[in-house]
Design a protein around this motif. Structure first.
Motif, PDB file in Angstrom:
ATOM      1  N   VAL A  56       0.829  -1.206   0.000  1.00 40.54           N
ATOM      2  CA  VAL A  56       0.000   0.000   0.000  1.00 40.54           C
ATOM      3  C   VAL A  56       0.861   1.253   0.000  1.00 40.54           C
ATOM      4  N   SER A 238      -5.604   2.477   8.389  1.00 35.94           N
ATOM      5  CA  SER A 238      -6.094   1.109   8.212  1.00 35.94           C
ATOM      6  C   SER A 238      -7.503   1.101   7.627  1.00 35.94           C
ATOM      7  N   ASP A 241      -7.018   1.663   4.011  1.00 39.90           N
ATOM      8  CA  ASP A 241      -6.489   0.433   3.420  1.00 39.90           C
ATOM      9  C   ASP A 241      -7.616  -0.565   3.152  1.00 39.90           C
TER      10      ASP A 241
END
Length: 380
Positions: A56, A238, A241
């Motif tokens: 990522v 997160s 993500d």
């Protein structure tokens, strides 16, 4: 992977009386060359395929998160809309109609959002659809790089408060209302450029990058609008993500569902090296014959898509409570497409896997129930 909503690829021209006129077409025809990989038939044992794509961090997602987070303070203060309220209302209504017609299940999920978020998501959906139609729509045979360059310039004008038509105006107002950064939108256009340049992907890393550009970017656009739950135990990064992974899972599922249709256009969105691991090549895809090797190959591809859905699920309940239902609906329905491929005995060469209307409707209560879970309960 294609749809039927079309648009004028160049900016509209405004007359002195305020009316918008479509421009003359600047499209020219291009040709795509079909490349056939050599056959490899010696494989007896099939190694587990890679499920990890490009990190990522390498996609600059953190940069996008930081820029969008910094923009929060500007929203609703220094940037003010100059549009007439009745004009904006009509612009958003048109976006709503398009979303309701072409993304029925997702649209139903958006109805639980706040009115402001509904409108913003509809505007983003319409822009993404129009962008996709440049390459996959009725006029895709006339696509060239100049059209995409023009579309990117038009995007920059949208972010600068200079929309070309009513649908653009809805997105301009959304940009003024939410901390949206232009990079995910630019990256999606780059994904369209990839479609004009290549129709083969040598490995999963290449395919993952394509999936990020054309679908993962949608998640990055949507998180600032949907919002993150105040009691979320996860980091902002997160959650972004997870939104990215949902886009990856959705696009991998689209690819598996549309293998036969893409093959008819000379396209194979499957990793060439992994086809070879199973003793397959492009000619096997074009032959439309479902063999045991194909079934084993498909099982691995489906497992990979589910892996990304599992990652996405970890973040779906970290969103604001009013935004979770459409996300869970999309996640569950796309998972059912993978189930449908299995139910078709992995024949996605001559059959199109789909989730029937009745089953979709049954998914909505399940998605709603999952959307009620609090972040703290999910994390425990």
């Amino acid at each position: 992977m294609s749809s039927t909503f079309s648009l004028a690829p160049k900016p509209y021209i405004r007359e002195s009386n305020g009316n918008l006129l479509p421009p003359k077409s600047m499209l020219t025809t291009i040709r795509a060359e079909v490349i056939t990989a050599p056959k490899q038939r010696n494989t007896r044992s099939f190694p587990e395929l890679s499920i990890q794509g490009i990190p990522v961090a390498d996609l600059h997602v953190q940069e996008i998160v930081q820029r969008q987070s910094k923009s929060i303070a500007k929203v609703g203060t220094s940037r003010k809309s100059q549009f007439d309220p009745s004009f904006l209302e009509e612009a958003y209504q048109r976006c709503r109609n398009i979303c309701a017609e072409y993304a029925k299940t997702f649209y139903l999920g958006t109805l639980l959002m706040t009115e402001e978020r509904q409108k913003a998501i509809w505007a983003i959906y319409v822009w993404c659809r129009r962008t996709d139609e440049l390459v996959d729509g009725p006029n895709s045979g006339h696509m060239n790089s100049e059209v995409l360059d023009s579309w990117e310039e038009r995007l920059e004008d949208i972010f600068e408060g200079r929309p070309y038509d009513m649908l653009d105006a809805a997105l301009t107002h959304t940009v003024l209302s939410f901390p949206l950064d232009i990079k995910p939108f630019r990256d999606m256009i780059e994904g369209m450029r990839m479609d004009t340049r290549k129709c083969r992907y040598q490995n999963f890393q290449e395919l993952y990058l394509y999936c990020y550009y054309v679908a993962g970017t949608v998640g990055l656009m949507s998180v600032p609008v949907m919002g993150i739950a105040p009691d979320s135990l996860n980091s902002t990064q997160s959650t972004y993500d997870a939104a990215l992974y949902l886009g990856i899972g959705n696009q991998l599922t689209n690819i598996l569902r549309d293998v036969g249709e893409d093959a008819a256009r000379g396209r194979v969105y499957l990793p060439q090296d992994e086809l070879a691991q199973f003793g397959l090549c492009d000619n096997d895809v074009f032959a439309r014959k479902v063999t045991d090797q194909w079934r084993k190959f498909m099982k691995e591809q489906i497992s990979r898509a589910r892996f990304y859905f599992n990652l996405a699920e970890e973040g779906a309940s970290q969103l604001d409570k009013d935004s979770r239902w459409p996300v869970w609906s999309s996640l569950l329905i796309y998972r059912n497409i993978l189930d449908a491929i299995e139910e078709n005995d992995y024949d996605n060469l001559t059959k199109r896997a789909y989730v029937g209307r009745a089953k979709k409707l049954l998914m909505l209560p399940m998605a709603y129930t999952k959307s009620l879970h609090t972040p703290s309960l999910i994390s425990q």
